[in-house]
Design a protein around this motif. Structure first.
Motif, mmCIF file in Angstrom:
data_model
loop_
_atom_site.group_PDB
_atom_site.id
_atom_site.type_symbol
_atom_site.label_atom_id
_atom_site.label_comp_id
_atom_site.label_asym_id
_atom_site.label_seq_id
_atom_site.Cartn_x
_atom_site.Cartn_y
_atom_site.Cartn_z
ATOM 1 N N ASP A 113 27.957 32.322 35.670
ATOM 2 C CA ASP A 113 28.702 31.778 36.818
ATOM 3 C C ASP A 113 30.096 32.419 36.855
ATOM 4 N N LEU A 114 30.131 33.697 37.228
ATOM 5 C CA LEU A 114 31.399 34.430 37.254
ATOM 6 C C LEU A 114 32.162 34.155 38.542
ATOM 7 N N THR A 115 33.468 33.974 38.420
ATOM 8 C CA THR A 115 34.346 33.874 39.590
ATOM 9 C C THR A 115 35.566 34.751 39.346
ATOM 10 N N LEU A 116 36.287 35.014 40.400
ATOM 11 C CA LEU A 116 37.528 35.795 40.278
ATOM 12 C C LEU A 116 38.462 35.127 39.265
ATOM 13 N N THR A 117 38.541 33.796 39.339
ATOM 14 C CA THR A 117 39.432 33.037 38.443
ATOM 15 C C THR A 117 38.977 33.128 36.988
ATOM 16 N N SER A 118 37.671 32.981 36.739
ATOM 17 C CA SER A 118 37.186 33.003 35.346
ATOM 18 C C SER A 118 37.368 34.389 34.714
ATOM 19 N N ILE A 119 37.173 35.437 35.504
ATOM 20 C CA ILE A 119 37.376 36.797 34.974
ATOM 21 C C ILE A 119 38.865 37.021 34.701
ATOM 22 N N ALA A 120 39.714 36.583 35.628
ATOM 23 C CA ALA A 120 41.168 36.734 35.452
ATOM 24 C C ALA A 120 41.634 36.031 34.184
ATOM 25 N N GLU A 121 41.090 34.821 33.949
ATOM 26 C CA GLU A 121 41.471 34.066 32.738
ATOM 27 C C GLU A 121 41.042 34.802 31.470
ATOM 28 N N ALA A 122 39.877 35.460 31.512
ATOM 29 C CA ALA A 122 39.392 36.205 30.345
ATOM 30 C C ALA A 122 40.322 37.353 29.981
ATOM 31 N N PHE A 123 41.058 37.858 30.989
ATOM 32 C CA PHE A 123 41.963 38.990 30.740
ATOM 33 C C PHE A 123 43.441 38.600 30.821
ATOM 34 N N TYR A 124 43.708 37.296 30.879
ATOM 35 C CA TYR A 124 45.088 36.773 30.887
ATOM 36 C C TYR A 124 45.928 37.396 32.010
ATOM 37 N N ILE A 125 45.317 37.527 33.185
ATOM 38 C CA ILE A 125 46.057 38.028 34.347
ATOM 39 C C ILE A 125 45.777 37.087 35.521
ATOM 40 N N SER A 126 46.552 37.207 36.578
ATOM 41 C CA SER A 126 46.350 36.336 37.742
ATOM 42 C C SER A 126 45.184 36.848 38.585
ATOM 43 N N PRO A 127 44.476 35.939 39.273
ATOM 44 C CA PRO A 127 43.396 36.369 40.172
ATOM 45 C C PRO A 127 43.881 37.384 41.214
ATOM 46 N N PHE A 128 45.092 37.188 41.712
ATOM 47 C CA PHE A 128 45.656 38.105 42.709
ATOM 48 C C PHE A 128 45.792 39.516 42.135
ATOM 49 N N TYR A 129 46.342 39.609 40.922
ATOM 50 C CA TYR A 129 46.530 40.929 40.291
ATOM 51 C C TYR A 129 45.175 41.578 39.975
ATOM 52 N N LEU A 130 44.234 40.761 39.492
ATOM 53 C CA LEU A 130 42.888 41.268 39.198
ATOM 54 C C LEU A 130 42.251 41.863 40.455
ATOM 55 N N SER A 131 42.300 41.105 41.532
ATOM 56 C CA SER A 131 41.725 41.552 42.797
ATOM 57 C C SER A 131 42.383 42.844 43.273
ATOM 58 N N LYS A 132 43.696 42.919 43.110
ATOM 59 C CA LYS A 132 44.468 44.071 43.583
ATOM 60 C C LYS A 132 44.109 45.347 42.814
ATOM 61 N N ILE A 133 44.069 45.281 41.473
ATOM 62 C CA ILE A 133 43.814 46.505 40.706
ATOM 63 C C ILE A 133 42.356 46.955 40.820
ATOM 64 N N PHE A 134 41.444 45.982 40.973
ATOM 65 C CA PHE A 134 40.029 46.339 41.136
ATOM 66 C C PHE A 134 39.822 47.013 42.492
ATOM 67 N N LYS A 135 40.438 46.449 43.517
ATOM 68 C CA LYS A 135 40.316 47.003 44.872
ATOM 69 C C LYS A 135 40.915 48.401 44.927
ATOM 70 N N ARG A 136 42.036 48.595 44.242
ATOM 71 C CA ARG A 136 42.693 49.907 44.257
ATOM 72 C C ARG A 136 41.798 50.974 43.616
ATOM 73 N N SER A 137 41.062 50.590 42.579
ATOM 74 C CA SER A 137 40.206 51.547 41.878
ATOM 75 C C SER A 137 38.887 51.813 42.592
ATOM 76 N N THR A 138 38.304 50.773 43.200
ATOM 77 C CA THR A 138 36.948 50.900 43.730
ATOM 78 C C THR A 138 36.850 50.780 45.246
ATOM 79 N N ASN A 139 37.935 50.329 45.889
ATOM 80 C CA ASN A 139 37.942 50.065 47.332
ATOM 81 C C ASN A 139 37.007 48.938 47.750
ATOM 82 N N LEU A 140 36.583 48.115 46.791
ATOM 83 C CA LEU A 140 35.748 46.957 47.119
ATOM 84 C C LEU A 140 36.142 45.764 46.261
ATOM 85 N N SER A 141 35.603 44.617 46.641
ATOM 86 C CA SER A 141 35.944 43.396 45.915
ATOM 87 C C SER A 141 35.084 43.233 44.665
ATOM 88 N N ILE A 142 35.583 42.415 43.762
ATOM 89 C CA ILE A 142 34.856 42.110 42.533
ATOM 90 C C ILE A 142 33.538 41.393 42.847
#
Length: 298
Positions: A209-238
């Motif tokens: 049951d993966l969510t943006l929030t649960s992945i962000a917590e696993a890496f000690y970063i904010s969901p906003f920052y996670l979404s931003k760096i993933f989008k910048r690298s892949t041009n798509l959402s997590i």
């Protein structure tokens, strides 16, 4: 032909050349049971394949294994021209026993994913691709041949020529991979350690049951920052990436088991069968029912 043809499983061979003059990004990750050879004639692209991101420059080939999750995205406003070629294992191996024995699709299983071509191989491979484009996407029966006002014999001849040229193309690539092995060449991956770790984490846990929030917590970063760096690298959402991995697993289960579709949706991590069916069709061009019916007859 539109892009959906690329993932239609009833097309055993497909080739397309196109030029994009603007900032073009593929709409979604996709996958298909076909092998893919991508050749960049002009420009530069980022190519996302399974759990890695590669830099692709003009004059480079990209080899994409069957059922790999992949997409391309832009490197700024650089125009690009590319050729995409897809073929099925059956299309190639039905040609001759000699070709079958050579196991030419083994080139898609090596560590060499992006191949910057030397001058000699560039000329040869561009010539073969050009001839294949002239032949076009030929996979028609007698009725369609009549409709297109060409004889069935002409179609059969063109199909044979396509198989000859495809075999020659793969032999040239196999030979070039051997050259690169001697040089100990490594495919040029774009390294972003944080994104790389996130991608590998998703690959390991996508059925949960993966969510943006649960992945962000696993890496000690904010969901906003996670979404931003993933989008910048892949041009798509997590979420789109997670879904693409789930659909690949679902395809395997549909092909190899008698598990019910609703159960498969749950096994691979979807919360509802309807969401699973919509996503499956978006990524494969077929509904789960159509896909199961097609591959259970193989």
């Amino acid at each position: 032909m539109g892009h959906k043809t690329i993932y239609a499983p009833h097309h055993d061979f497909y080739i397309d050349q196109s030029k994009k003059i603007d900032n073009y990004n593929m709409d979604s990750f996709h996958m298909h049971k076909m092998y893919e050879v991508y050749y960049l004639m002009e420009g530069s692209r980022k190519y996302f394949i399974d759990d890695s991101i590669y830099l692709v420059n003009a004059g480079s080939l990209v080899l994409i294994d069957a059922d790999s999750v992949h997409k391309t995205s832009s490197m700024g406003d650089i125009p690009h021209t590319r050729i995409v070629l897809n073929f099925s294992q059956d299309f190639l191996e039905s040609f001759s026993n000699e070709v079958k024995d050579l196991d030419l699709t083994s080139i898609f299983k090596t560590k060499f994913v992006v191949l910057p071509l030397s001058f000699k191989y560039k000329l040869t491979i561009e010539n073969i691709l050009s001839r294949l484009i002239d032949l076009g996407c030929l996979d028609v029966g007698k009725d369609q041949a009549d409709y297109l006002d060409v004889s069935y014999d002409q179609m059969a001849s063109k199909k044979l020529m396509t198989k000859l040229l495809l075999s020659e193309l793969l032999l040239q690539i196999k030979e070039y991979i051997h050259v690169l092995e001697q040089k100990e060449y490594e495919s040029h991956q774009i390294v972003n350690n944080k994104v790389d770790k996130i991608i590998k984490y998703i690959c390991k846990h996508y059925a949960e049951d993966l969510t943006l929030t649960s992945i962000a917590e696993a890496f000690y970063i904010s969901p906003f920052y996670l979404s931003k760096i993933f989008k910048r690298s892949t041009n798509l959402s997590i979420v789109e990436y997670i879904n693409s991995l789930r659909i690949r697993h679902a395809k395997e289960l549909l092909e190899t088991s008698s598990t019910k579709i609703a159960e498969i949706a749950e096994i691979v991590g979807f919360s509802s069968s309807s969401h699973f069916s919509r996503t499956f069709k978006l990524l494969t061009g077929l509904s789960p029912q159509q896909y199961k019916k097609f591959y259970s007859n193989k």
